[in-house]
Design a protein around this motif. Structure first.
Motif, PDB file in Angstrom:
ATOM      1  N   GLY A   1      15.463   5.615  -0.053  1.00 50.81           N
ATOM      2  CA  GLY A   1      14.730   6.473   0.867  1.00 50.81           C
ATOM      3  C   GLY A   1      14.646   7.905   0.376  1.00 50.81           C
ATOM      4  N   LEU A   2      15.755   8.394  -0.169  1.00 53.92           N
ATOM      5  CA  LEU A   2      15.746   9.742  -0.733  1.00 53.92           C
ATOM      6  C   LEU A   2      14.746   9.826  -1.886  1.00 53.92           C
ATOM      7  CD1 LEU A   2      17.028  12.576  -0.802  1.00 53.92           C
ATOM      8  CD2 LEU A   2      18.676  11.657  -2.439  1.00 53.92           C
ATOM      9  N   LEU A   3      14.745   8.830  -2.742  1.00 54.84           N
ATOM     10  CA  LEU A   3      13.794   8.803  -3.859  1.00 54.84           C
ATOM     11  C   LEU A   3      12.354   8.672  -3.367  1.00 54.84           C
ATOM     12  CD1 LEU A   3      15.740   6.560  -6.392  1.00 54.84           C
ATOM     13  CD2 LEU A   3      15.407   9.034  -6.483  1.00 54.84           C
ATOM     14  N   ALA A   4      12.146   7.895  -2.305  1.00 53.08           N
ATOM     15  CA  ALA A   4      10.795   7.735  -1.761  1.00 53.08           C
ATOM     16  C   ALA A   4      10.288   9.052  -1.186  1.00 53.08           C
ATOM     17  CB  ALA A   4      10.782   6.649  -0.683  1.00 53.08           C
ATOM     18  N   ILE A   5      11.138   9.769  -0.483  1.00 51.98           N
ATOM     19  CA  ILE A   5      10.745  11.074   0.057  1.00 51.98           C
ATOM     20  C   ILE A   5      10.475  12.042  -1.079  1.00 51.98           C
ATOM     21  CG2 ILE A   5      11.623  13.081   1.335  1.00 51.98           C
ATOM     22  CD1 ILE A   5      12.965  11.052   3.238  1.00 51.98           C
ATOM     23  N   TRP A   6      11.343  12.056  -2.052  1.00 51.63           N
ATOM     24  CA  TRP A   6      11.153  12.938  -3.203  1.00 51.63           C
ATOM     25  C   TRP A   6       9.861  12.604  -3.945  1.00 51.63           C
ATOM     26  CZ3 TRP A   6      11.286  11.614  -8.480  1.00 51.63           C
ATOM     27  CH2 TRP A   6      11.230  12.704  -9.345  1.00 51.63           C
ATOM     28  N   SER A   7       9.561  11.316  -4.074  1.00 49.28           N
ATOM     29  CA  SER A   7       8.336  10.928  -4.783  1.00 49.28           C
ATOM     30  C   SER A   7       7.091  11.414  -4.048  1.00 49.28           C
ATOM     31  CB  SER A   7       8.277   9.411  -4.979  1.00 49.28           C
ATOM     32  OG  SER A   7       7.970   8.756  -3.770  1.00 49.28           O
ATOM     33  N   GLN A   8       7.160  11.485  -2.734  1.00 48.71           N
ATOM     34  CA  GLN A   8       6.009  11.960  -1.965  1.00 48.71           C
ATOM     35  C   GLN A   8       5.906  13.483  -1.998  1.00 48.71           C
ATOM     36  OE1 GLN A   8       3.570   9.904  -0.718  1.00 48.71           O
ATOM     37  NE2 GLN A   8       4.808   8.628  -2.062  1.00 48.71           N
ATOM     38  N   GLN A   9       7.014  14.165  -2.171  1.00 46.39           N
ATOM     39  CA  GLN A   9       6.980  15.620  -2.243  1.00 46.39           C
ATOM     40  C   GLN A   9       6.506  16.098  -3.605  1.00 46.39           C
ATOM     41  OE1 GLN A   9      11.015  16.478  -1.128  1.00 46.39           O
ATOM     42  NE2 GLN A   9      10.448  16.862   0.991  1.00 46.39           N
ATOM     43  N   SER A  10       6.709  15.290  -4.633  1.00 46.43           N
ATOM     44  CA  SER A  10       6.317  15.696  -5.982  1.00 46.43           C
ATOM     45  C   SER A  10       5.106  14.916  -6.479  1.00 46.43           C
ATOM     46  CB  SER A  10       7.494  15.516  -6.942  1.00 46.43           C
ATOM     47  OG  SER A  10       7.884  14.166  -6.981  1.00 46.43           O
ATOM     48  N   SER A  11       4.360  14.295  -5.589  1.00 43.39           N
ATOM     49  CA  SER A  11       3.251  13.437  -6.001  1.00 43.39           C
ATOM     50  C   SER A  11       2.038  14.221  -6.491  1.00 43.39           C
ATOM     51  CB  SER A  11       2.840  12.508  -4.863  1.00 43.39           C
ATOM     52  OG  SER A  11       2.336  13.270  -3.789  1.00 43.39           O
ATOM     53  N   HIS A  12       1.942  15.501  -6.162  1.00 42.54           N
ATOM     54  CA  HIS A  12       0.793  16.283  -6.608  1.00 42.54           C
ATOM     55  C   HIS A  12       0.759  16.410  -8.128  1.00 42.54           C
ATOM     56  CE1 HIS A  12      -0.375  17.274  -2.574  1.00 42.54           C
ATOM     57  NE2 HIS A  12       0.859  17.681  -2.305  1.00 42.54           N
TER      58      HIS A  12
ATOM     59  N   HIS B   1       0.846  -1.187   0.000  1.00 52.60           N
ATOM     60  CA  HIS B   1       0.000   0.000   0.000  1.00 52.60           C
ATOM     61  C   HIS B   1       0.883   1.239   0.000  1.00 52.60           C
ATOM     62  CE1 HIS B   1      -3.202  -2.745   0.984  1.00 52.60           C
ATOM     63  NE2 HIS B   1      -2.567  -3.132   2.086  1.00 52.60           N
ATOM     64  N   GLY B   2       0.522   2.229  -0.799  1.00 53.21           N
ATOM     65  CA  GLY B   2       1.246   3.488  -0.722  1.00 53.21           C
ATOM     66  C   GLY B   2       2.174   3.805  -1.867  1.00 53.21           C
ATOM     67  N   GLY B   3       2.283   2.982  -2.871  1.00 55.81           N
ATOM     68  CA  GLY B   3       3.109   3.318  -4.021  1.00 55.81           C
ATOM     69  C   GLY B   3       4.362   2.482  -4.135  1.00 55.81           C
ATOM     70  N   GLY B   4       4.889   2.452  -5.355  1.00 56.46           N
ATOM     71  CA  GLY B   4       6.031   1.598  -5.673  1.00 56.46           C
ATOM     72  C   GLY B   4       7.345   2.043  -5.082  1.00 56.46           C
ATOM     73  N   VAL B   5       7.662   3.341  -5.185  1.00 58.69           N
ATOM     74  CA  VAL B   5       8.961   3.809  -4.694  1.00 58.69           C
ATOM     75  C   VAL B   5       9.039   3.709  -3.164  1.00 58.69           C
ATOM     76  CG1 VAL B   5      10.588   5.742  -4.665  1.00 58.69           C
ATOM     77  CG2 VAL B   5       9.264   5.272  -6.718  1.00 58.69           C
ATOM     78  N   PRO B   6       8.005   4.138  -2.431  1.00 59.39           N
ATOM     79  CA  PRO B   6       8.069   3.921  -0.981  1.00 59.39           C
ATOM     80  C   PRO B   6       8.127   2.434  -0.608  1.00 59.39           C
ATOM     81  CG  PRO B   6       6.458   5.612  -1.457  1.00 59.39           C
ATOM     82  CD  PRO B   6       6.872   5.006  -2.774  1.00 59.39           C
ATOM     83  N   GLN B   7       7.465   1.587  -1.383  1.00 60.64           N
ATOM     84  CA  GLN B   7       7.518   0.155  -1.109  1.00 60.64           C
ATOM     85  C   GLN B   7       8.927  -0.387  -1.319  1.00 60.64           C
ATOM     86  OE1 GLN B   7       5.010  -2.330  -3.531  1.00 60.64           O
ATOM     87  NE2 GLN B   7       5.241  -4.080  -2.165  1.00 60.64           N
ATOM     88  N   LEU B   8       9.617   0.099  -2.345  1.00 59.29           N
ATOM     89  CA  LEU B   8      11.004  -0.322  -2.573  1.00 59.29           C
ATOM     90  C   LEU B   8      11.888   0.089  -1.402  1.00 59.29           C
ATOM     91  CD1 LEU B   8      13.150  -1.559  -4.445  1.00 59.29           C
ATOM     92  CD2 LEU B   8      13.421   0.717  -5.452  1.00 59.29           C
ATOM     93  N   PHE B   9      11.696   1.320  -0.906  1.00 54.08           N
ATOM     94  CA  PHE B   9      12.467   1.753   0.261  1.00 54.08           C
ATOM     95  C   PHE B   9      12.125   0.918   1.489  1.00 54.08           C
ATOM     96  CE2 PHE B   9      12.657   4.776   3.968  1.00 54.08           C
ATOM     97  CZ  PHE B   9      14.003   4.556   4.222  1.00 54.08           C
ATOM     98  N   ALA B  10      10.847   0.642   1.686  1.00 55.41           N
ATOM     99  CA  ALA B  10      10.447  -0.184   2.832  1.00 55.41           C
ATOM    100  C   ALA B  10      11.087  -1.566   2.748  1.00 55.41           C
ATOM    101  CB  ALA B  10       8.927  -0.294   2.898  1.00 55.41           C
ATOM    102  N   ALA B  11      11.125  -2.130   1.555  1.00 58.52           N
ATOM    103  CA  ALA B  11      11.707  -3.466   1.379  1.00 58.52           C
ATOM    104  C   ALA B  11      13.215  -3.461   1.602  1.00 58.52           C
ATOM    105  CB  ALA B  11      11.384  -3.996  -0.016  1.00 58.52           C
TER     106      ALA B  11
END
Length: 159
Positions: A113-124, A67-77
């Motif tokens: 993690g950096l990419l996951a944070i960036w993906s959430q900041q630019s998700s709009h 849940h929550g998107g691919g890039v954050p899931q990759l960081f979580a994994a």
């Protein structure tokens, strides 16, 4: 050559073989000392980050399961694999080569993690999930960076 000299020579060869065996075992392991406790604390902080919000109201362990998107899931994994499981295995076995796995994997997870944070900041712009990174993602990212630094120092500590 007397019988006593023969026994002494055999004992010396046995002692030399035992010393070589201890030396080979020590060469495969790493002494963690105080750094092992520090690494354990960062693993705990990373686990705390997994129960805090990452993406919107979705917590880290839910992101891990999809849940929550691919890039954050990759960081979580990657943070869970290298930061929690590989670190625990390395702390338990003290194998030197595993400290290199944790160091390299930790840096890879840090970039994720950096990419996951960036993906959430630019998700709009793309309409993806999330309106900015949650506190759990930031805590997990900082813990992952700290773990990577500690494991890199450990891997390079061997002389």
């Amino acid at each position: 050559m007397t019988e006593q000299d023969g026994e002494s020579s055999a004992e010396m060869k046995e002692l030399a073989a035992e010393i070589d065996q201890v030396g080979a075992r020590a060469a495969r392991t790493v002494e963690l000392g105080r750094r092992g406790f520090t690494i354990s604390l960062f693993v705990f902080v990373l686990l705390i980050g997994q129960i805090l919000p990452w993406v919107g109201g979705v917590v880290g362990w839910e992101v891990l399961v999809g849940h929550g998107g691919g890039v954050p899931q990759l960081f979580a994994a990657t943070s869970t694999a290298f930061g929690v499981f590989a670190s625990a295995l390395t702390l338990a076995t003290r194998r030197w080569w595993l400290s290199w796995v944790c160091a390299a994997g930790g840096w890879f997870a840090s970039v994720d993690g950096l990419l996951a944070i960036w993906s959430q900041q630019s998700s709009h712009a793309s309409g993806a999930t999330g309106g900015g990174p949650g506190i759990g993602m930031i805590v997990a990212w900082i813990a992952t960076i700290c773990l990577a630094v500690q494991w890199m120092r450990t891997a390079f500590s061997r002389s």
